[in-house]
Design an enzyme around this catalytic site. Structure first.
Site, PDB file in Angstrom:
ATOM      1  N   ASP A  82      69.010  26.562  24.943  1.00  0.00           N
ATOM      2  CA  ASP A  82      67.981  25.205  24.875  1.00  0.00           C
ATOM      3  C   ASP A  82      66.985  25.360  23.738  1.00  0.00           C
ATOM      4  O   ASP A  82      66.170  26.292  24.049  1.00  0.00           O
ATOM      5  CB  ASP A  82      67.393  25.590  26.477  1.00  0.00           C
ATOM      6  CG  ASP A  82      67.256  24.392  26.641  1.00  0.00           C
ATOM      7  OD1 ASP A  82      67.249  23.477  26.641  1.00  0.00           O
ATOM      8  OD2 ASP A  82      66.513  24.032  27.706  1.00  0.00           O
ATOM      9  N   ASP A 104      67.592  21.988  18.101  1.00  0.00           N
ATOM     10  CA  ASP A 104      66.707  20.842  18.450  1.00  0.00           C
ATOM     11  C   ASP A 104      65.676  20.196  16.988  1.00  0.00           C
ATOM     12  O   ASP A 104      64.872  21.281  16.724  1.00  0.00           O
ATOM     13  CB  ASP A 104      65.771  21.362  19.728  1.00  0.00           C
ATOM     14  CG  ASP A 104      64.622  20.348  19.830  1.00  0.00           C
ATOM     15  OD1 ASP A 104      64.921  18.647  19.037  1.00  0.00           O
ATOM     16  OD2 ASP A 104      64.259  20.359  20.490  1.00  0.00           O
ATOM     17  N   HIS A 210      67.278  15.487  28.747  1.00  0.00           N
ATOM     18  CA  HIS A 210      66.313  16.540  29.164  1.00  0.00           C
ATOM     19  C   HIS A 210      65.439  15.261  29.804  1.00  0.00           C
ATOM     20  O   HIS A 210      65.254  14.338  30.080  1.00  0.00           O
ATOM     21  CB  HIS A 210      65.454  16.823  27.818  1.00  0.00           C
ATOM     22  CG  HIS A 210      67.152  17.226  26.783  1.00  0.00           C
ATOM     23  ND1 HIS A 210      66.440  19.330  26.687  1.00  0.00           N
ATOM     24  CD2 HIS A 210      67.470  17.756  25.942  1.00  0.00           C
ATOM     25  CE1 HIS A 210      66.883  19.907  26.149  1.00  0.00           C
ATOM     26  NE2 HIS A 210      68.719  18.899  25.509  1.00  0.00           N
ATOM     27  N   SER A 213      64.055  16.303  35.954  1.00  0.00           N
ATOM     28  CA  SER A 213      63.858  17.145  37.067  1.00  0.00           C
ATOM     29  C   SER A 213      62.982  16.049  38.125  1.00  0.00           C
ATOM     30  O   SER A 213      62.357  15.085  37.230  1.00  0.00           O
ATOM     31  CB  SER A 213      62.554  17.911  36.676  1.00  0.00           C
ATOM     32  OG  SER A 213      63.038  19.283  36.668  1.00  0.00           O
ATOM     33  N   ASN A 253      69.842  18.875  32.624  1.00  0.00           N
ATOM     34  CA  ASN A 253      68.633  19.486  32.213  1.00  0.00           C
ATOM     35  C   ASN A 253      67.943  20.020  33.546  1.00  0.00           C
ATOM     36  O   ASN A 253      66.568  18.252  33.330  1.00  0.00           O
ATOM     37  CB  ASN A 253      67.532  19.635  31.246  1.00  0.00           C
ATOM     38  CG  ASN A 253      69.034  19.826  29.341  1.00  0.00           C
ATOM     39  OD1 ASN A 253      70.305  19.989  29.460  1.00  0.00           O
ATOM     40  ND2 ASN A 253      68.505  20.351  28.888  1.00  0.00           N
ATOM     41  N   ASP A 255      64.750  22.086  34.940  1.00  0.00           N
ATOM     42  CA  ASP A 255      63.164  23.776  34.568  1.00  0.00           C
ATOM     43  C   ASP A 255      62.577  23.409  35.777  1.00  0.00           C
ATOM     44  O   ASP A 255      62.489  24.232  36.789  1.00  0.00           O
ATOM     45  CB  ASP A 255      63.241  23.488  33.400  1.00  0.00           C
ATOM     46  CG  ASP A 255      62.469  24.663  33.206  1.00  0.00           C
ATOM     47  OD1 ASP A 255      62.692  26.210  34.348  1.00  0.00           O
ATOM     48  OD2 ASP A 255      62.308  25.485  32.258  1.00  0.00           O
ATOM     49  N   THR A 256      61.708  22.621  35.376  1.00  0.00           N
ATOM     50  CA  THR A 256      60.866  22.523  36.229  1.00  0.00           C
ATOM     51  C   THR A 256      60.786  22.097  37.620  1.00  0.00           C
ATOM     52  O   THR A 256      59.831  22.577  38.652  1.00  0.00           O
ATOM     53  CB  THR A 256      60.151  20.642  35.791  1.00  0.00           C
ATOM     54  OG1 THR A 256      59.585  20.488  34.181  1.00  0.00           O
ATOM     55  CG2 THR A 256      59.013  20.729  36.846  1.00  0.00           C
TER      56      THR A 256
HETATM   57  P1  13P Z   1      62.459  19.549  33.114  1.00  0.00           P
HETATM   58  O1  13P Z   1      60.642  19.714  33.060  1.00  0.00           O
HETATM   59  O2  13P Z   1      62.478  17.839  34.020  1.00  0.00           O
HETATM   60  O3  13P Z   1      62.978  20.327  34.011  1.00  0.00           O
HETATM   61  O4  13P Z   1      63.598  19.233  31.570  1.00  0.00           O
HETATM   62  C1  13P Z   1      63.800  20.769  31.519  1.00  0.00           C
HETATM   63  C2  13P Z   1      64.809  20.455  30.025  1.00  0.00           C
HETATM   64  O5  13P Z   1      65.129  18.837  29.475  1.00  0.00           O
HETATM   65  C3  13P Z   1      65.493  21.646  29.183  1.00  0.00           C
HETATM   66  O6  13P Z   1      65.630  21.467  28.312  1.00  0.00           O
HETATM   67  O1  G3H Z   2      62.864  22.252  27.844  1.00  0.00           O
HETATM   68  C1  G3H Z   2      62.300  23.034  28.010  1.00  0.00           C
HETATM   69  C2  G3H Z   2      62.332  24.245  28.907  1.00  0.00           C
HETATM   70  O2  G3H Z   2      61.621  23.916  30.064  1.00  0.00           O
HETATM   71  C3  G3H Z   2      62.081  25.649  28.984  1.00  0.00           C
HETATM   72  O3  G3H Z   2      60.457  25.735  28.854  1.00  0.00           O
HETATM   73  O4  G3H Z   2      60.189  26.874  27.041  1.00  0.00           O
HETATM   74  O5  G3H Z   2      58.707  27.257  29.019  1.00  0.00           O
HETATM   75  O6  G3H Z   2      61.030  27.596  29.316  1.00  0.00           O
HETATM   76  P1  G3H Z   2      60.319  27.284  28.237  1.00  0.00           P
HETATM   77 ZN    ZN Z   3      65.082  20.392  26.835  1.00  0.00          ZN
END
Ligand code: 13P
Ligand code: G3H
Ligand code: ZN
Length: 311
Positions: A82, A104, A210, A213, A253, A255-256
């Protein structure tokens, strides 16, 4: 089964007009939760690690965990880098068995983004690895006050067509007003959803969202009840995600939402059971919490049950 490429997973999603979740992991707990959700939902899945995650957990350790879990998952799994920004890290990922990488170059001038993306596509495709690139900048629309500023953040459909043509990428991440993290919008959530249709009509390949969340109110409240300071959190509404997928997004995507669920659960356990000293007692419910988030996303994105059509 062994890992598959993201092209295999995302081309099927493009054909079937659904999206696949790409979930960020940093450790065994997240990897097991997501994999177990995918197995239960019979859903193809993308497990993704950022350069920060690799630095935190170790390249060999992270890839071994994912490869080993994927073998028994019984559903197609892709391991994806990522937001790759360093060419040498991208090459290391390819050598260690990642089946997909993101380059990216979105913060670079357009021609430089094209040049680095082409370089990565050549190297990755030579090794049978898929490539995602990004065009536009992830930032809330309302952060760009003037209309000209707003348009400068968002992905331009003509540029997207030219970018895909000149780079040969397998998937394209576009900017339509989402941003990373829990505080995505100050006011009402505003997304340029019409851009998804315009870009899809021009490029045809799988598109990536991206910063997707949802930032569940209940989970924020759970965290805050046990001491978190998560004021101002606001995510992308489920209806916008469904509409974005309908218009051509095939990879979403997340993560959050997993971070919030994991930490909120740990806070609750630590607060309500102060006698606990076994970390497993803190981690088990936290794993269940992120598994539940991933299951919900697979249903929302329409990937549940789609593993059958792939294998
Ligand atoms: P969120 O922070 O909205 O979960 O997005 C995650 C993301 O885009 C990781 O590349
Ligand atoms: O887009 C980024 C992801 O949420 C990953 O975050 O670089 O803190 O692992 P990170
Ligand atoms: Zn991202």
């Amino acid at each position: 089964m062994s890992l598959v490429t993201s092209k295999e997973i995302l081309d099927a999603a493009n054909e079937g007009r659904y999206a696949v979740g790409a979930f960020n992991i940093n450790n065994l707990e997240f990897a097991r939760a997501v994999m177990s959700a995918a197995a239960e939902e019979r859903s193809p899945v993308m497990i993704q690690a950022s350069e920060g995650a690799i630095a935190y957990a170790g390249m060999k350790e992270l890839t071994s965990i994912v490869k080993s879990l994927a073998k028994d998952a019984g559903v197609p799994v892709a391991l994806h880098l990522d937001h790759g920004r360093k060419f040498d890290v991208i090459m290391q990922c390819i050598r260690h068995g990642f089946t997909s990488v993101m380059i990216d170059g979105s913060s670079l001038p357009l021609e430089e983004n094209i040049a680095i993306t082409r370089k990565v596509v050549e190297a990755a495709h030579g090794a049978g690895v898929s490539v995602e690139a990004e065009l536009g900048r992830l930032a809330g629309i309302e952060d760009a006050v003037a209309v000209d500023d707003r348009d400068a953040f968002l992905t331009d459909p003509d540029e997207a067509a030219m970018f895909v043509e000149r780079t040969g990428v397998d998937a394209l991440a576009i900017a339509i007003g989402t941003s990373h993290g829990p505080r995505k919008f100050k006011g009402e959530p505003v997304l340029a959803l019409e851009l998804v249709t315009e870009i899809k009509n021009r490029v045809g390949i799988p598109l990536v969202l991206h910063g997707a969340s949802g930032v569940s109110y209940d989970i924020v409240e759970q965290g805050e009840k046990y001491g978190a300071k998560w004021g101002g959190s606001k995510g992308v509404p489920d209806e916008s995600i469904v509409e974005a997928i309908r218009r051509g997004i095939n990879k979403v995507n997340i993560d959050t939402d997993m971070r919030l669920a994991f930490v909120a659960s740990m806070r609750e356990t630590l607060w309500t059971r102060p006698e606990v000293i076994d970390p497993r007692e803190v981690l088990r419910p936290a794993i269940a919490a992120i598994k539940s988030v991933s299951v919900g996303k697979m249903k929302l994105f329409g990937s549940s049950g789609k593993a059958l059509t792939l294998s």
